[in-house]
Design a protein around this motif. Sequence first.
Motif, PDB file in Angstrom:
ATOM      1  N   ARG A  80     -15.968 -43.289  22.071  1.00  0.00           N
ATOM      2  CA  ARG A  80     -14.681 -42.621  22.260  1.00  0.00           C
ATOM      3  C   ARG A  80     -14.771 -41.167  21.809  1.00  0.00           C
ATOM      4  N   ALA A  81     -13.894 -40.354  22.349  1.00  0.00           N
ATOM      5  CA  ALA A  81     -13.911 -38.917  22.050  1.00  0.00           C
ATOM      6  C   ALA A  81     -13.793 -38.659  20.553  1.00  0.00           C
ATOM      7  N   PHE A  82     -12.964 -39.448  19.875  1.00  0.00           N
ATOM      8  CA  PHE A  82     -12.783 -39.261  18.435  1.00  0.00           C
ATOM      9  C   PHE A  82     -14.081 -39.554  17.688  1.00  0.00           C
ATOM     10  N   THR A  83     -14.791 -40.622  18.112  1.00  0.00           N
ATOM     11  CA  THR A  83     -16.058 -40.982  17.468  1.00  0.00           C
ATOM     12  C   THR A  83     -17.098 -39.894  17.667  1.00  0.00           C
ATOM     13  N   VAL A  84     -17.172 -39.363  18.894  1.00  0.00           N
ATOM     14  CA  VAL A  84     -18.115 -38.288  19.202  1.00  0.00           C
ATOM     15  C   VAL A  84     -17.817 -37.064  18.341  1.00  0.00           C
ATOM     16  N   LYS A  85     -16.523 -36.710  18.246  1.00  0.00           N
ATOM     17  CA  LYS A  85     -16.122 -35.548  17.462  1.00  0.00           C
ATOM     18  C   LYS A  85     -16.522 -35.712  15.995  1.00  0.00           C
ATOM     19  N   THR A  86     -16.294 -36.911  15.449  1.00  0.00           N
ATOM     20  CA  THR A  86     -16.623 -37.172  14.049  1.00  0.00           C
ATOM     21  C   THR A  86     -18.121 -37.037  13.791  1.00  0.00           C
ATOM     22  N   ILE A  87     -18.920 -37.637  14.680  1.00  0.00           N
ATOM     23  CA  ILE A  87     -20.372 -37.584  14.525  1.00  0.00           C
ATOM     24  C   ILE A  87     -20.870 -36.146  14.606  1.00  0.00           C
ATOM     25  N   MET A  88     -20.340 -35.393  15.571  1.00  0.00           N
ATOM     26  CA  MET A  88     -20.800 -34.020  15.763  1.00  0.00           C
ATOM     27  C   MET A  88     -20.390 -33.105  14.619  1.00  0.00           C
ATOM     28  N   GLU A  89     -19.260 -33.385  14.006  1.00  0.00           N
ATOM     29  CA  GLU A  89     -18.847 -32.603  12.852  1.00  0.00           C
ATOM     30  C   GLU A  89     -19.795 -32.858  11.674  1.00  0.00           C
ATOM     31  N   VAL A  90     -20.174 -34.122  11.485  1.00  0.00           N
ATOM     32  CA  VAL A  90     -21.068 -34.470  10.386  1.00  0.00           C
ATOM     33  C   VAL A  90     -22.454 -33.866  10.594  1.00  0.00           C
ATOM     34  N   LEU A  91     -22.926 -33.891  11.856  1.00  0.00           N
ATOM     35  CA  LEU A  91     -24.264 -33.374  12.168  1.00  0.00           C
ATOM     36  C   LEU A  91     -24.261 -31.888  12.488  1.00  0.00           C
ATOM     37  N   ASP A  92     -23.077 -31.279  12.460  1.00  0.00           N
ATOM     38  CA  ASP A  92     -22.955 -29.839  12.726  1.00  0.00           C
ATOM     39  C   ASP A  92     -23.455 -29.486  14.135  1.00  0.00           C
ATOM     40  N   ILE A  93     -23.028 -30.276  15.120  1.00  0.00           N
ATOM     41  CA  ILE A  93     -23.380 -30.034  16.516  1.00  0.00           C
ATOM     42  C   ILE A  93     -22.221 -29.291  17.176  1.00  0.00           C
ATOM     43  N   HIS A  94     -22.523 -28.188  17.841  1.00  0.00           N
ATOM     44  CA  HIS A  94     -21.501 -27.394  18.497  1.00  0.00           C
ATOM     45  C   HIS A  94     -21.688 -27.443  20.008  1.00  0.00           C
ATOM     46  N   LEU A  95     -20.644 -27.791  20.702  1.00  0.00           N
ATOM     47  CA  LEU A  95     -20.677 -27.867  22.155  1.00  0.00           C
ATOM     48  C   LEU A  95     -19.615 -26.930  22.734  1.00  0.00           C
TER      49      LEU A  95
END
Length: 268
Positions: A46-61
Amino acid sequence: MKQPELGKVIQQHRLSKGMTQEELVERCNINVRTIQRIEAGEVTPRAFTVKTIMEVLDIHLPTDDPERSRPTVKPVFSPIDQRQLWWTGIAGVIYFLVSSYEVFWNIVLMADAGVEQPEYFTLLKIVVLISYAAFAYGFYLVGQRTDNKVLQFGVVFLILINAGIIGTDIYSGKVVGAEDVWFGVFEVMAFGVSLIPFSLGLVQSKKTFGQLYQVIGILGLITAVMFITVVFTLLGTFTWAVFDIACIYLLFKHSQGKEEEKREMLGF
């Protein structure tokens, strides 16, 4: 970004930060199995899960420019790692040349009991053992950087078994199999067994480095079976040589840090 690219990007960012799946789920407050399935590309989160993971890993899209929508992924191997992999590749070349000469003498001594082994034979075996351990360490580093526990165990197991085989010959001062055929058979079978975990680790690396690792790992398993059966040992010697050359190639390939390899790992 769609699967399986999303899963590979998440995996590479996690590994580049030295973070295990367990550490990631603790910070994201999600299930371990969920992370495993996301990284494997089995599910679209889900979009929320993706957002959470990317925030933790510092991934910017960035979304404003389609050409910049792909994240920049740090390479698996640092410049220091690449230098170490290059040197382990050199150790592999030394091992291959010296061990080929050693195998030749082993065959001669076991085939004709009247032939005396050269005075430098013990030194030759010591060089084989040291160069082999240095060569194998390169794959321990690969397993360490990609969180491949099977490959790491395989390297340690491989070194210990071969150290035992070579150490026995050094301690006895001769090729043991030349005096005791059954012990020689045992050494051949033990060597075959030592290849199995290492080869399985290479196969497992397919999801990180592509199909080449799987092909080489399967070649290693075939070689292991040939040595274990003893009957096909001679043929196994040739497949073993091809296997070693292929492994040396992998180390030199990783030491280059080519852009093509990074894209392959990302699935782009």
